[in-house]
Design an enzyme around this catalytic site. Structure first.
Site, PDB file in Angstrom:
ATOM      1  N   GLY A   1      -5.119  -1.147   2.393  1.00 30.82           N
ATOM      2  CA  GLY A   1      -5.205  -2.595   1.776  1.00 30.82           C
ATOM      3  C   GLY A   1      -5.806  -2.389   0.441  1.00 30.82           C
ATOM      4  O   GLY A   1      -5.991  -1.374   0.041  1.00 30.82           O
ATOM      5  N   ASN A   2      -6.353  -3.622  -0.194  1.00 30.31           N
ATOM      6  CA  ASN A   2      -6.996  -3.524  -1.319  1.00 30.31           C
ATOM      7  C   ASN A   2      -7.858  -4.546  -1.245  1.00 30.31           C
ATOM      8  O   ASN A   2      -8.000  -5.348  -0.619  1.00 30.31           O
ATOM      9  CB  ASN A   2      -5.947  -3.541  -2.561  1.00 30.31           C
ATOM     10  CG  ASN A   2      -5.265  -4.958  -2.488  1.00 30.31           C
ATOM     11  OD1 ASN A   2      -5.868  -5.874  -2.492  1.00 30.31           O
ATOM     12  ND2 ASN A   2      -4.093  -4.615  -2.240  1.00 30.31           N
TER      13      ASN A   2
END
Ligand SMILES: Cc1cc2nc3c(=O)[nH]c(=O)nc-3n(C[C@H](O)[C@H](O)[C@H](O)COP(=O)(O)O)c2cc1C
Length: 399
Positions: A201-202
């Site tokens: 993810g980020n």
């Protein structure tokens, strides 16, 4: 916008803290004017700290600025929440023996009152008559809601939820310059599964994207918001009348959803942080240390460039706005942003500098909007709502 929030002496005064925070978060300048009784419920330091402006109940403080009338004259909007039976009576009679009273007489801005009191007080003929008088003068009355009241009673008299008061009040003064436009906004960070329990993810919180969607809805656009992963409080913000919400997980899901929605949109704003790569294979069971002793090598494949795909297939007249979060600074930041805009074929590219402590997860943001020929069309610093309004201004100017 310059907003005066009057607070009066009821238990529900604590809820107005949230109302003030919401208005500040959306970039408004807020001046809180409590009554003396209101300060018995929530103290002056709280109002000063959250509004970031001096607070007084008296017409005799800061006389050099002629405060007893200047606040009302400068106001674009006045909200009284909670409004006690006493204050409604004083308003109906035009009594001006404190700062809230003089401010209410000095203003020509829209006035919104959100009454809160016991059901008996609300139903009393005196209160009914006062409300009628105020309505006849153009005061907007929001609520009260029906439900549990202080002391275990229940009935009409409960303060309407602060977000609903804010929505109703802001709608009175909102610019409607995006009316008639269908816009699609993407927000949040995509999650690319590795196995049934893990993902790549980020750090995107979704705050900027959701602020863009809310600003567009407030300004009259018909908004579709496609959200990847966003923080919980941001998701609550996205639940707004006038926003059709649609949730996705991965970059490929987002691509499918936004491509569908874009077919009939006038403007597409790609504020989501989309993963450039995804795992080449998603393990069907959890990756274990036993099977990957000491080292685990992941193979990633590139995700499609969603903005480039949208730009290549766009219907006539559609504006495509791309976002770039870059860790570069200064000239290099702008050079990269210009190259990215060209490569993707976007009309506008909004670039912000990000880093460990910049951009992501923050309430404030700083962006530049790059347009045709790499020109910097706008620069905006402030809350994500202020930045959102600046981006929509640039979109309107470019169409
Ligand atoms: C604990 C407590 C709660 C109160 N809640 C309310 C209320 O919700 N609504 C109301 O009209 N008055 C309420 N009152 C009465 C007001 O505080 C009182 O009428 C006061 O004079 C209002 O002054 P103001 O309108 O100048 O703030 C409450 C009083 C107390 C002690």
């Amino acid at each position: 916008m310059f907003v005066v929030v009057g607070v009066t002496g009821g238990i529900a005064a604590y809820k107005t803290v949230h109302l003030v925070r919401r208005l500040i978060g959306e970039g408004h300048e807020v001046h809180v004017v409590p009554t003396a009784d209101a300060l018995r419920f929530v103290g002056l330091p709280t109002w000063e700290a959250i509004s970031r402006n001096p607070v007084t109940t008296s017409v005799h403080d800061d006389v050099a600025t002629v405060r007893h009338v200047s606040l009302g004259q400068r106001a674009d909007l006045v909200i009284v929440a909670p409004a006690t039976a006493n204050t409604l009576a004083r308003m109906a009679a035009g009594i001006a023996d404190d700062l809230l009273g003089t401010t209410l007489l000095a203003t020509t801005a829209p006035v919104v009152v959100a009454p809160a009191m016991h059901a008996e007080m609300w139903r009393h003929p005196a209160t009914v008559a006062n409300i009628e008088t105020l309505r006849a003068r153009g005061v907007h009355v929001v609520g009260p809601a029906d439900g549990p009241l202080t002391g275990g009673d229940s009935g009409p008299g409960r303060l309407v939820e602060p977000d609903d008061i804010a929505d109703a009040a802001l709608a009175l003064v909102a610019r409607r310059d995006l009316a008639g436009l269908r816009v699609v906004v993407t927000a949040g960070g995509t999650r690319e599964p590795l196995d049934p329990v893990r993902f790549l993810g980020n750090r995107s919180s979704g705050r900027q994207g959701v602020a863009l969607a809310r600003a567009a809805a407030d300004r009259g656009a018909e908004v579709t918001l496609i959200v990847a992963h966003v923080d919980a409080d941001v998701r609550a913000d996205a639940a707004h009348t006038g926003i059709a919400l649609s949730a996705v997980g991965t970059a490929l899901e987002l691509q499918e959803r936004v491509t569908d929605a874009a077919a009939t949109a006038d403007v597409v704003v790609m504020a989501a942080a989309v993963a450039d790569y995804r795992p080449a294979e998603v393990a069907t069971s959890k990756l274990t240390k036993e099977a990957n002793a000491g080292r685990l090598v992941l193979e990633l494949v590139e995700n499609p460039d969603i903005v480039a795909g949208l730009a290549a297939a766009r219907p006539a007249g559609q504006t495509i706005v791309a976002f770039a979060a870059e860790t570069a600074t200064g000239d290099e930041l702008l050079a990269r942003a210009r190259r990215k805009r060209e490569r993707k074929g976007a009309d506008l590219l909004v670039v912000n500098e990000v880093g460990w402590e910049r951009g992501f997860e923050q309430v404030e943001n700083e962006v530049r909007v790059i347009g045709e020929g790499g020109a910097v069309l706008a620069a905006a610093t402030g809350t994500k709502r202020q930045v959102a309004d600046a981006v929509w201004d640039a979109v309107l100017a470019s169409r």
